[in-house]
Structures are given as C-alpha cells and as structure tokens.
Scaffold this active site. Structure first.
Site, PDB file in Angstrom:
ATOM      1  N   GLY A  45     -10.393  30.957 -67.179  1.00  0.00           N
ATOM      2  CA  GLY A  45      -9.041  31.239 -66.081  1.00  0.00           C
ATOM      3  C   GLY A  45      -9.131  30.166 -66.047  1.00  0.00           C
ATOM      4  O   GLY A  45     -10.609  29.522 -65.258  1.00  0.00           O
ATOM      5  N   GLN A  50      -8.824  22.599 -60.256  1.00  0.00           N
ATOM      6  CA  GLN A  50     -10.162  22.485 -60.902  1.00  0.00           C
ATOM      7  C   GLN A  50     -10.253  20.776 -62.143  1.00  0.00           C
ATOM      8  O   GLN A  50     -11.975  20.892 -61.532  1.00  0.00           O
ATOM      9  CB  GLN A  50     -10.694  23.443 -61.367  1.00  0.00           C
ATOM     10  CG  GLN A  50     -10.621  24.819 -60.369  1.00  0.00           C
ATOM     11  CD  GLN A  50     -10.793  25.978 -61.196  1.00  0.00           C
ATOM     12  OE1 GLN A  50     -10.103  26.731 -62.148  1.00  0.00           O
ATOM     13  NE2 GLN A  50     -12.295  26.809 -61.040  1.00  0.00           N
ATOM     14  N   CYS A  98     -17.167  31.312 -61.760  1.00  0.00           N
ATOM     15  CA  CYS A  98     -15.888  30.451 -61.351  1.00  0.00           C
ATOM     16  C   CYS A  98     -16.431  29.282 -62.126  1.00  0.00           C
ATOM     17  O   CYS A  98     -17.733  28.773 -62.018  1.00  0.00           O
ATOM     18  CB  CYS A  98     -15.741  30.329 -59.595  1.00  0.00           C
ATOM     19  SG  CYS A  98     -14.063  28.867 -59.683  1.00  0.00           S
ATOM     20  N   LEU A  99     -15.958  28.650 -62.701  1.00  0.00           N
ATOM     21  CA  LEU A  99     -15.977  27.136 -62.889  1.00  0.00           C
ATOM     22  C   LEU A  99     -16.735  25.583 -62.214  1.00  0.00           C
ATOM     23  O   LEU A  99     -16.995  25.746 -61.987  1.00  0.00           O
ATOM     24  CB  LEU A  99     -15.392  26.407 -64.200  1.00  0.00           C
ATOM     25  CG  LEU A  99     -15.383  27.922 -65.452  1.00  0.00           C
ATOM     26  CD1 LEU A  99     -14.416  26.906 -66.773  1.00  0.00           C
ATOM     27  CD2 LEU A  99     -16.583  27.967 -65.950  1.00  0.00           C
ATOM     28  N   HIS A 140      -7.693  35.242 -58.497  1.00  0.00           N
ATOM     29  CA  HIS A 140      -8.621  34.224 -58.288  1.00  0.00           C
ATOM     30  C   HIS A 140      -8.477  32.837 -58.356  1.00  0.00           C
ATOM     31  O   HIS A 140      -8.118  31.651 -57.406  1.00  0.00           O
ATOM     32  CB  HIS A 140      -9.842  34.851 -58.952  1.00  0.00           C
ATOM     33  CG  HIS A 140     -10.754  33.378 -59.081  1.00  0.00           C
ATOM     34  ND1 HIS A 140     -12.264  34.094 -59.047  1.00  0.00           N
ATOM     35  CD2 HIS A 140     -10.649  32.715 -59.510  1.00  0.00           C
ATOM     36  CE1 HIS A 140     -12.342  32.492 -58.998  1.00  0.00           C
ATOM     37  NE2 HIS A 140     -12.464  31.359 -59.831  1.00  0.00           N
ATOM     38  N   GLU A 141      -7.119  32.797 -59.510  1.00  0.00           N
ATOM     39  CA  GLU A 141      -6.310  31.467 -59.478  1.00  0.00           C
ATOM     40  C   GLU A 141      -5.197  30.730 -58.598  1.00  0.00           C
ATOM     41  O   GLU A 141      -5.644  30.168 -58.477  1.00  0.00           O
ATOM     42  CB  GLU A 141      -5.912  31.554 -60.818  1.00  0.00           C
ATOM     43  CG  GLU A 141      -7.019  31.861 -62.462  1.00  0.00           C
ATOM     44  CD  GLU A 141      -8.537  30.562 -62.627  1.00  0.00           C
ATOM     45  OE1 GLU A 141      -8.207  29.383 -61.982  1.00  0.00           O
ATOM     46  OE2 GLU A 141      -9.377  31.233 -62.596  1.00  0.00           O
ATOM     47  N   HIS A 144      -7.247  29.504 -55.724  1.00  0.00           N
ATOM     48  CA  HIS A 144      -7.518  27.622 -55.945  1.00  0.00           C
ATOM     49  C   HIS A 144      -6.493  27.197 -55.822  1.00  0.00           C
ATOM     50  O   HIS A 144      -6.345  26.136 -55.287  1.00  0.00           O
ATOM     51  CB  HIS A 144      -7.749  27.702 -57.859  1.00  0.00           C
ATOM     52  CG  HIS A 144      -9.161  27.827 -58.143  1.00  0.00           C
ATOM     53  ND1 HIS A 144      -9.984  27.144 -57.115  1.00  0.00           N
ATOM     54  CD2 HIS A 144      -9.369  28.853 -58.749  1.00  0.00           C
ATOM     55  CE1 HIS A 144     -11.659  27.864 -57.841  1.00  0.00           C
ATOM     56  NE2 HIS A 144     -11.046  29.015 -58.650  1.00  0.00           N
TER      57      HIS A 144
HETATM   58 CO    CO Z   1     -12.400  29.642 -60.390  1.00  0.00          CO
END
Ligand code: CO
Length: 173
Positions: A45, A50, A98-99, A140-141, A144
C-alpha cells in the site's frame, strides 16, 4: 515512474492531505507512479503523501500467491480517492510495516470491520466493506492522509523503544 519515498521523520508526512477535485490525467499519472513506486519497494500500500503529494489518494495491492512467487498485477490495484468511513467496528491486532518507516514492524490495534465510501480515478463513487487484511491496510493508508503514521499508535514504552532503535539504524545509513 518510480518516485522517491519520504522517510520518517520527514515533516511532510505530518501534512493533512487535501480532497481531490480534478479526476484528470495528472491524477492518473500520479496513480500510475504510485503503483510503480510501491511495487519497486515491495509494498502492499502507498498513500500520496509518502511521495510528497498531499492529496487524498492511496493505493493497495495485495499480492496474489505465495511469498517469493507472489505477483502484484496492476489491474489488481485498488485505487482509493477521497475515502470516508461509513462504519468502523470491532477490533483486531496485526503486525504492520510501512515504506516510510522501513525495516520496522509493530503490532497495531485497528477496527476489525470497516465500510468505506470512496471515488475511483474517474470520480465514480464506490462502497467497499471488509473485515480481513484489506480493512487493516485501508486504515493504515487513510491514517497517512490525516498526517499520522502507524508508530503513533504504539504505547509510550514501545514508542520510546522504537525511537532508540530508529536512531541506531539511522547512524548506519
Ligand atoms: Co504506511
């Protein structure tokens, strides 16, 4: 095109993303670039912020198949724009990553079941409902988009431990 991913504690990750009004080619390019970036980093995701774009857009692509042979075909990407929770209930705990916080995995408590309204890349409205991994990924997304990261859900002690660990990792970079 693969774009650069913002890494914690980059301040831009704290921005509250803005609603998308134009469902134009610029948005489509952004979505395509988000897919390329997410796949290049083996993520499931990614939210716009991000890659430094503070717009209410996120993608999720849950791999099909087993670990090493798993594939993430582009046409299996869920593109979510301007999401609004209609329902959120129950609770579940899952080990998230998470990236923007690479190499860190921590248990996070989320709602078990969610119902969400969102728009696709053409502005069409849809409703999605889930009580498995997709529900966790979406929460989660969407976090962000509000300028928050999953590590903010940790207990005080765990957060302290994370910051210490993160500092150590940073020194090696
Ligand atoms: Co993330």
């Amino acid at each position: 095109m693969v774009r650069e991913i913002l890494i914690y504690p980059d301040k831009r990750l704290k921005l509250v993303s803005k609603e998308i009004i134009s469902f134009d080619t610029e948005l489509h390019t952004l979505l395509d670039d988000m897919y390329d970036t997410m796949v290049a980093k083996n993520g499931v995701g990614l939210a716009g912020i991000q890659i430094g774009i503070d717009k209410r857009v996120l993608i999720i692509n849950i791999p099909i198949g087993d670990d090493e042979d798993a594939i993430q075909p582009k046409d299996n990407t869920l593109e979510v724009i301007n999401p609004i929770f209609l329902e959120k209930n129950g609770s579940t705990i899952y080990q998230e990553g998470c990236l923007s916080v690479p190499t860190i995995f921590e248990d996070v408590k989320r709602a078990k079941h969610i119902k969400l309204e969102y728009q696709d890349r053409f502005g069409e409205k849809h409703i999605i409902e889930d009580d498995e991994f997709l529900a966790i990924a979406l929460q989660h997304e969407i976090e962000h988009l509000e300028g928050h990261l999953f590590i903010e859900n940790l207990s005080f002690t765990k957060r302290k431990k994370f910051e210490k660990e993160w500092k150590k990792l940073g020194n090696k970079r």
